[in-house]
Write an enzyme that holds these catalytic residues in place. Structure first.
Site, PDB file in Angstrom:
ATOM      1  CG  ASP A   1       4.370   3.228   2.355  1.00 12.79           C
ATOM      2  OD1 ASP A   1       4.579   3.886   3.773  1.00 12.79           O
ATOM      3  OD2 ASP A   1       3.638   4.073   1.472  1.00 12.79           O
TER       4      ASP A   1
ATOM      5  CE  LYS B   1      -1.561   4.727   9.151  1.00 10.64           C
ATOM      6  NZ  LYS B   1      -2.951   4.698   8.310  1.00 10.64           N
TER       7      LYS B   1
ATOM      8  CE1 TYR C   1      -3.668   2.811   0.277  1.00 13.20           C
ATOM      9  CE2 TYR C   1      -3.564   2.346   2.595  1.00 13.20           C
ATOM     10  CZ  TYR C   1      -4.053   3.540   1.454  1.00 13.20           C
ATOM     11  OH  TYR C   1      -5.055   4.036   1.089  1.00 13.20           O
TER      12      TYR C   1
HETATM   13  C1  LIG Z   1       1.833   1.989   4.060  1.00 11.49           C
HETATM   14  C2  LIG Z   1       0.630   3.271   3.284  1.00 11.49           C
HETATM   15  N1  LIG Z   1       1.450   4.013   2.775  1.00 11.49           N
HETATM   16  C3  LIG Z   1       0.462   4.787   2.953  1.00 11.49           C
HETATM   17  C4  LIG Z   1      -0.624   5.371   3.173  1.00 11.49           C
HETATM   18  C5  LIG Z   1      -1.350   6.578   2.905  1.00 11.49           C
HETATM   19  O1  LIG Z   1      -1.536   7.370   3.839  1.00 11.49           O
HETATM   20  P1  LIG Z   1      -2.239   8.368   3.579  1.00 11.49           P
HETATM   21  O2  LIG Z   1      -3.949   7.863   4.824  1.00 11.49           O
HETATM   22  O3  LIG Z   1      -1.886   9.271   4.760  1.00 11.49           O
HETATM   23  O4  LIG Z   1      -2.809   8.990   2.832  1.00 11.49           O
HETATM   24  C6  LIG Z   1      -1.260   4.479   4.381  1.00 11.49           C
HETATM   25  C7  LIG Z   1      -2.698   4.436   4.909  1.00 11.49           C
HETATM   26  O5  LIG Z   1      -2.978   4.143   5.905  1.00 11.49           O
HETATM   27  C8  LIG Z   1      -0.347   3.384   4.421  1.00 11.49           C
HETATM   28  O6  LIG Z   1      -0.645   2.423   5.508  1.00 11.49           O
END
Ligand SMILES: Cc1ncc(COP(=O)(O)O)c(C=O)c1O
Length: 418
Positions: free
Chosen positions: A226, A254, A131
């Protein structure tokens, strides 16, 4: 709160914000939240991760209340944002410099872009099921409905131009041979490799991240971790410290915003130089501005949160209680004799309702979704709030919270249809 449910259904697509379509929450304190009906839940959703030290932590509330009367956004440097960048640089092995944005999606989008700008190549390698936010490039092979042949990317959303798939290469997570083969075959086209060091729920196999690091380093391809989820959660120094592998760039979100919208790209000096017009040629410079980037309220909340996490032993309790919950869930599964297992690390895990090794996205697709939904529904009714596929642990969860959760989980398994 009369009429709120009806209003939500009228003015919001699907009746919700696009996040969890569950209860409407009015307040949170520590590891508990309360909904509009006055029902209290033990909270393992934790705002999808940011509330690692618990809701409405007094230190965070005090820091925010101190900043708010001084003004809430300036579109200019502010002391809290500068100090937060320094704290991040001191905490994370890969971070020489930091660029703030407001969401993890933005951070990932810019991380991929800055890698491309640095390398002067366009393709990005990612891992199926990983993700990386909601951008056109991020939303490739996150949750593909069909099993494409690797490295073909499958868009996860309507509205993404078809040609974007051609810019992405997709590999199976935890299969280092497949990843290295793709890197070797495409190194001349690759702008970067992006990976969740701990993908959703799945820990890296021993050596996977290390060898990925070696293969990217060999060709000078930026490796992006990430760390939106893992940053300051797996360790104060993130998953890169926890697993002992340093990327070139990482993305954060986060926890660093302490419950406010704030995210960041952090990385090596020569790569971060591409955000600085004075340090790179005009055609290698990344235009990047954001109205709320480095917002002082969010930065104050983040600074206060990270200060709590710097206290000696801050991580010991949450790891210990997380382990207790993981072990308790495992024991309950064994007692019930169902094909399921706990997957993850003590600060982030869940039950996957399948037997056999869970090492990548396709393995997780074997999970019995009906059983998972039944258990989650039962837990919700018993006052346990969690995402469909995650227990986020916080420093605020108590032994009583863990015991109550385990009792509800055992009940849920007993209530499964035969
Ligand atoms: C691994 C990872 N990358 C990116 C994101 C995207 O972050 P945001 O929801 O602040 O756009 C998330 C969101 O849960 C995530 O878990």
């Amino acid at each position: 709160m009369d009429g709120l449910f009806e209003t939500a259904n009228r003015v919001l697509p699907g009746g919700h914000f696009g996040n969890m379509a569950g209860p409407t929450i009015v307040s949170g304190a520590g590891a508990h939240v309360t909904d509009t009906e006055g029902r209290e839940y033990i909270d393992f959703l934790l705002g999808s991760g940011p509330m690692f030290i618990g809701h409405a932590h007094p230190a965070v509330t005090a820091a925010v209340m101190e900043q708010v009367p001084l003004g809430t956004t300036f579109f200019a440097n502010n002391p809290a944002g500068i100090r937060l960048a320094e704290v991040i640089v001191n905490a994370l092995p890969c971070a020489d410099q930091v660029r703030f944005v407001s969401s993890g999606s933005e951070a990932d989008m810019y991380a991929m872009r800055v890698a491309r700008a640095f390398r002067g190549r366009e393709k990005i390698l990612k891992f199926e099921g990983g993700y990386h936010g909601m951008s056109d490039h991020g939303l490739m092979s996150l949750a593909p409905k069909r099993e494409a042949n690797f490295p073909r990317a499958i868009p996860d959303s309507a509205g993404i131009p078809a040609h974007i798939a051609d810019d992405m290469l997709v590999a199976p997570y935890n299969d280092i041979d497949a990843a290295v083969a793709l890197i070797e075959a495409h190194h001349d086209e690759l702008g970067g490799v992006i990976v969740e060091p701990f993908q959703r729920l799945i820990p890296p196999k021993p050596g996977f991240l290390f060898e990925l690091r070696a293969a990217t380093e060999k060709h000078g391809i930026p490796l992006i971790f990430d760390e939106i989820v893992t940053g300051f959660r797996f360790a104060y120094g993130g998953a890169q410290t926890y697993y002992g592998v340093t990327p070139d760039i990482c993305t954060l979100g986060k926890i660093i915003g302490g419950g406010f919208p704030l995210a960041a790209i952090a990385g090596r000096l020569d790569i971060m130089a591409h955000f600085d017009r004075a340090r790179v040629a005009e055609d290698r410079w990344l235009m990047q501005v954001g109205t709320l980037s480095g917002n002082p309220v969010a930065s104050a909340a983040g600074l206060a949160t990270l200060e709590v996490l710097r206290q000696p032993g801050a991580y010991d309790g949450v790891f210990a209680r997380g382990l207790t919950l993981m072990q308790g869930l495992t024991a309950a599964i064994k007692a019930a004799g169902i094909p399921a297992q706990v997957v993850g690390e003590p600060v982030l895990f869940d039950v996957v309702y399948a037997s056999g090794e869970i090492a990548n996205y396709r393995d997780t697709q074997r999970s019995n979704i009906a059983m998972q939904a039944h258990v989650n529904r039962h837990l919700r009714a018993a006052g346990i709030l969690k995402g469909d596929g995650k227990y986020y642990m916080s420093l605020a969860h108590t032994d009583d919270d863990i015991a109550a959760t385990l009792e509800a989980f055992s009940d849920a398994l007993r209530s499964l249809p035969a």
